[in-house]
Every structure is written in structure tokens, then in C-alpha cells.
Motif scaffolding. Structure first.
Motif, PDB file in Angstrom:
ATOM      1  N   TYR A 167       4.424   2.579 -13.419  1.00 26.21           N
ATOM      2  CA  TYR A 167       5.062   2.540 -11.953  1.00 26.21           C
ATOM      3  C   TYR A 167       6.606   2.559 -12.062  1.00 26.21           C
ATOM      4  N   PHE A 214      -6.072   3.212  -5.711  1.00 30.35           N
ATOM      5  CA  PHE A 214      -4.526   3.106  -5.992  1.00 30.35           C
ATOM      6  C   PHE A 214      -3.667   2.866  -4.904  1.00 30.35           C
ATOM      7  N   THR A 215      -3.972   3.900  -3.783  1.00 34.82           N
ATOM      8  CA  THR A 215      -2.935   4.061  -2.722  1.00 34.82           C
ATOM      9  C   THR A 215      -3.179   2.692  -1.845  1.00 34.82           C
ATOM     10  N   MET A 230      -7.042  -4.680  -7.640  1.00 37.04           N
ATOM     11  CA  MET A 230      -6.100  -5.297  -8.758  1.00 37.04           C
ATOM     12  C   MET A 230      -5.944  -6.835  -8.251  1.00 37.04           C
ATOM     13  N   LEU A 260       4.941   4.862  -4.015  1.00 35.20           N
ATOM     14  CA  LEU A 260       5.041   6.227  -4.877  1.00 35.20           C
ATOM     15  C   LEU A 260       3.558   6.752  -4.749  1.00 35.20           C
ATOM     16  N   GLY A 261       2.584   5.880  -4.518  1.00 36.13           N
ATOM     17  CA  GLY A 261       1.165   6.591  -4.345  1.00 36.13           C
ATOM     18  C   GLY A 261       0.920   7.619  -3.401  1.00 36.13           C
ATOM     19  N   SER A 291      -3.853  -0.275  -2.909  1.00 32.74           N
ATOM     20  CA  SER A 291      -3.647  -1.383  -3.843  1.00 32.74           C
ATOM     21  C   SER A 291      -4.909  -2.261  -3.816  1.00 32.74           C
ATOM     22  N   ALA A 338       0.799  -1.260  -0.006  1.00 32.86           N
ATOM     23  CA  ALA A 338      -0.038  -0.080  -0.139  1.00 32.86           C
ATOM     24  C   ALA A 338       0.493   1.294   0.115  1.00 32.86           C
TER      25      ALA A 338
HETATM   26  N1  PHE Z   1      -0.420   1.207  -3.276  1.00 32.84           N
HETATM   27  C1  PHE Z   1       0.909   1.527  -4.148  1.00 32.84           C
HETATM   28  C2  PHE Z   1       1.222   2.929  -3.840  1.00 32.84           C
HETATM   29  O1  PHE Z   1       0.338   3.703  -3.340  1.00 32.84           O
HETATM   30  C3  PHE Z   1       0.717   1.273  -5.570  1.00 32.84           C
HETATM   31  C4  PHE Z   1       0.362   0.132  -6.011  1.00 32.84           C
HETATM   32  C5  PHE Z   1      -0.928  -0.063  -6.792  1.00 32.84           C
HETATM   33  C6  PHE Z   1       0.744  -1.088  -5.336  1.00 32.84           C
HETATM   34  C7  PHE Z   1      -1.472  -1.156  -6.945  1.00 32.84           C
HETATM   35  C8  PHE Z   1       0.273  -2.176  -5.677  1.00 32.84           C
HETATM   36  C9  PHE Z   1      -1.060  -2.258  -6.641  1.00 32.84           C
HETATM   37  O2  PHE Z   1       2.175   3.468  -4.190  1.00 32.84           O
END
Ligand code: PHE
Length: 455
Positions: A118, A239-240, A245, A35-36, A242, A32
């Protein structure tokens, strides 16, 4: 995943398990926090006008992200398989359409698309380790910081080299199956990243921009709020954490019955949110103190932080450490993105683990090249008005992730037997009542409303 001790327990005869609840939480947090939180969150706040975005984002995390995180873990723990088979198996067992497997398919597709861009950004972090070490940050002013970053973007060869390096690291870790060691290292390195962020917040407090930054982040100007901002906040919540997916679903499949899903989800969500907000507090003082544009986009931290390091005693060494730790945080997330692709390739083809990792890594690397070219030679190549990088980002965050997450929570809330879910969550009547309202109505409606209104 080497931290999973392959002992066959009674609960999971064919499937290995996490060695401890701590190992599970670490891996989930490692995925989690990345980079997000540190790269993407601040620049999205800037592009969306500040605190209104932050507040909507926090609501999305609590009301939509957290329940979907729990739903994905719960599905994984029941299905005990990769996301596609898990969904197919649970659908069959509950006499639902086999098309539920699409939830797993779109999750894996999203992981593939996300990993490609990413690792381009992971490459930026690597490039900045070298820049910091070489003393490039010393005495920078805002123009020079901008020029340093634009110089990186303008060079396809440099971007390619760092993108390749980052992909190679990720592939190596996954191929060797040493991610357990990475998780143990993250026990030390993630807190170190947190401490460095706090040092940067401390530096921010000494600048003239701190008051404006706090105001910008926490005092909402609701006129900045519109459908696009809400969709951006929702997409970023997925996204943040995870979500959407199949990653958290896969992690759940290694989970023992004794682990409390709600409590674990709360822990992961709190860590993730604290990292993002701290990053915001570290970056925006520098933005305002130097008269930079908060809405400048993906380069935001790569322009602001070098400025800060350049003005800080010991900034050179702090800069190296910071970008090193950022790369590490990105790597733990990238590993989690590659795993499901590798697992699927390994299962559906005759390839062994190393070959499957190489193939999956090569595919994301190739797509990543298209993403990095969109910062220079292909900047005019647009699809629906977006360059390749933006297209990959928007297609996943605003489309695939919310829809996949929606599928997961709808399935848990509407297709699984209610009492079994209640027992599994360990909730009393009142708690389960709240869960049901959130999982059946609030979260799905939230995703749908945001989604439909943005189309
Ligand atoms: N959650 C991770 C982040 O915030 C990015 C990520 C997205 C990792 C999806 C895994 C799956 O940087």
C-alpha cells in the motif's frame, strides 16, 4: 488514536472511547476510503471487463461486506481488546475453542502484508504531486502519459524514495499519536477529494468517451462473468471496507453501547461505494476518449488522470490538489493498517510506542522494497506465476481477508448467544430474522462458495 478521549466510562472501565459517534464514523470512513476506491477499484473493473464486475461487487458489499463490518464492530465492542485477545476472550467466555484467536492473528498478518505494498502505491501518489507541480502533465498525449508512468516504474531508486517518504509519514503520525488531528482534517479533506473527483467526472462528460464509460460501468455483459471475476469482486469488497484485518474490530473496541451498528455500517458503506463509483465515472471517459486499454492494470489512474489534467484549464493546480488529496486518503488508510501492528508489538514486547512504531514501520518498509522491485529488476522473480507485488495483493485480498471475515461472522452468528446479539443490534423479530439468514447462511456461504470454486 488521539480522537479517543481517555475518559473511563462505566461501560468501559479499562478502555478509552470515541469522543463521539461522528469521530468513530470519520475514522472508519477514513480507513475504508483510500487507494482501494480510487486507484484499485477502477483498474479491477477494467481487468474484469466492466459492469458485470461492478454489479457483483455491489452485491458482495451489501450481502457480505456490510454484515461482516457489523460483526467485526460487535466483536470488538464486546471484547474491548485488540483483535487477538478479543477473539480469545470471547471464545473462552462462550466456551468455544481458543483457536478462534487465529481470526485475530490472520487479521494482523494481513494488515502487515497489505501495508507493505500500500505504501508503494502511496509513494506513486506522492511522486505525481511532484510531477503535477512541475508541469509534467501539460499537453500530454496518451503515449507521453504512459511513458511518464513507465518511467516511474522503471526506476527502483525513485520508487524507493517515494515509498520511504510515504512510510515515514505514516510512521510519524502513528508514533506521535496525532491521528486524531488527521481525522479532524479529514472532515474537510475527504469532501474536497470528492468534489475534485466530481470535477473530473464533469470533465469526462465533455469528452467523447462518457457514454461508453457509463455503458461500460453499468450495462453488464454477463459473458464476462466467471469464477475469477466473482472472487476478485468479493476480495475487493473486503479490501475496500478494511475488513478481515481486525481493524474494524479494533475500532469497535472503542465504541460505546449507544452507537447503532447497523446504521453506522450503512453510512460507511455508502460513502465508500460512492467514492469508488465516482472514481470509475471520472476515469473511464478518459480511457475511452483516448483509446486506452481499460485492462492495463495498476497504472490505470496514473495514466488517465494526467491526460485529463493536461487538457483542463487550471489542470496543473487541480492535478497537484488531486494527488495531494489522494495521498491524504491513502495516509488515513495506512495509519489504520499500522495501528494494529503497533498495538500488538507494544503489548507483546518491552518496546514503547515510538520504538514499536519504528519496528513495525521498518518491517513493512522492507517488505515494500520487494514489492516495488517487482515492477523492474525483479519482474521475472515469480512465485506461483505472480511477482511479489501481485502475490502480496492476491494472497491478502483473495485469501486472508475473506477467511478472516468469514471467521468473524461465523463466530457472531453461531457462537454468541442469540438474544444478546439481537438486543445489541436493536432489531425487531422480522429484522433479526433477516439478519440471521444473512449472517448465518448467505454471507458465510457466499464466501465459501466463491472461495472453494476458485481453488
Ligand atoms: N480500505 C482501504 C482502501 O480502500 C485500504 C485498507 C485496507 C485500509 C485494509 C485498511 C485496511 O484503500
Amino acid at each position: 488514536m488521539a480522537s479517543i478521549t481517555p475518559h473511563a466510562s462505566a461501560a468501559a472501565p479499562a478502555h478509552s472511547q470515541w469522543s463521539s459517534r461522528m469521530g468513530f464514523i470519520l475514522a472508519a470512513t477514513g480507513s475504508a476510503v483510500g487507494l482501494g476506491n480510487i486507484w484499485k477499484f477502477p483498474y479491477m473493473v477494467g481487468q474484469s471487463g466492466g459492469a458485470a464486475f461492478v454489479l457483483v461487487y455491489l452485491v458482495c458489499i451489501a450481502m457480505i461486506g456490510l454484515p461482516i463490518l457489523v460483526a467485526e464492530w460487535l466483536l470488538g465492542r464486546r471484547g474491548q481488546e485488540n483483535p487477538i485477545n478479543t477473539m480469545a476472550g470471547l471464545a473462552a467466555a462462550n466456551r468455544k475453542s481458543r483457536h478462534w484467536a487465529l481470526v485475530g492473528v490472520s487479521g494482523v498478518a494481513a494488515a502487515f502484508l497489505i501495508l507493505s505494498f500500500y505504501s508503494v502505491i502511496g509513494g506513486w501518489a506522492l511522486a505525481y504531486i511532484a510531477d503535477a507541480a512541475g508541469g509534467s502533465f501539460g499537453g500530454l498525449d496518451s503515449d507521453a502519459a504512459g511513458a511518464l508512468f513507465n518511467g516511474l516504474l522503471a526506476s527502483p531508486a525513485t520508487l524507493l524514495a517515494w515509498h520511504s517518504a510515504f512510510t515515514l509519514f505514516t510512521v510519524a503520525v502513528v508514533a506521535m499519536g496525532v491521528s486524531g488531528g488527521i481525522e479532524r482534517a479529514s472532515k474537510l479533506l475527504m469532501p474536497a477529494l470528492g468534489v475534485l473527483l466530481l470535477v473530473m467526472v464533469g470533465y469526462g462528460m465533455t469528452t467523447a468517451g462518457f457514454g461508453s464509460a457509463v455503458d461500460y460501468l453499468f450495462n453488464p455483459d454477463w459473458s464476462k462473468l466467471d469464477g475469477a471475476v466473482v472472487l476478485a469482486a468479493l476480495g475487493h469488497a473486503f479490501f475496500t471496507l478494511s475488513l478481515g484485518m481486525g481493524i474494524m474490530m479494533a475500532y469497535g473496541s472503542y465504541l460505546g453501547q449507544e452507537v447503532n451498528l447497523l446504521r453506522s455500517a450503512r453510512t460507511v458503506v455508502i460513502f465508500d461505494t460512492v467514492f469508488a463509483l465516482t472514481a470509475g465515472l471520472a476515469i473511464f471517459p478518459v480511457v475511452f476518449a483516448n483509446g486506452l486499454d481499460p485492462a492495463s492494470g495498476p497504472g490505470l489512474i496514473f495514466v488517465t488522470l494526467p491526460l485529463a489534467f493536461g487538457n483542463l484549464a487550471g489542470g496543473q493546480i487541480l492535478g497537484v490538489m488531486f494527488f495531494l488529496l489522494l495521498t491524504f486518503a491513502a495516509l488515513t488508510s495506512a495509519i489504520s493498517l499500522l495501528e494494529p501492528l503497533v498495538a500488538l508489538t507494544e503489548e507483546r514486547t518491552p518496546l514503547g510506542r515510538v520504538a514499536a512504531t519504528a519496528v513495525a514501520g521498518l518491517a513493512t518498509w522492507a517488505l515494500g522494497i520487494a514489492a516495488l522491485l517487482s515492477f523492474n529488476v525483479w519482474s521475472d522473480v515469480l512465485f506461483f506465476g505472480l511477482n511479489v507485488f501481485d502475490l502480496l495483493d492476491k494472497l491478502t485480498s483473495k485469501f486472508l481477508l475473506p477467511l478472516t471475515g468469514l471467521g468473524a461472522i461465523v463466530f457472531v452468528a453461531w457462537c454468541l448467544e442469540r438474544n444478546s446479539v439481537r438486543n445489541e443490534l436493536g432489531l425487531g423479530a422480522l429484522g433479526f430474522g433477516v439478519w440471521n439468514v444473512v449472517a448465518r447462511y448467505v454471507a458465510p456461504a457466499g464466501v465459501l462458495v466463491v472461495f472453494v470454486s476458485s481453488l
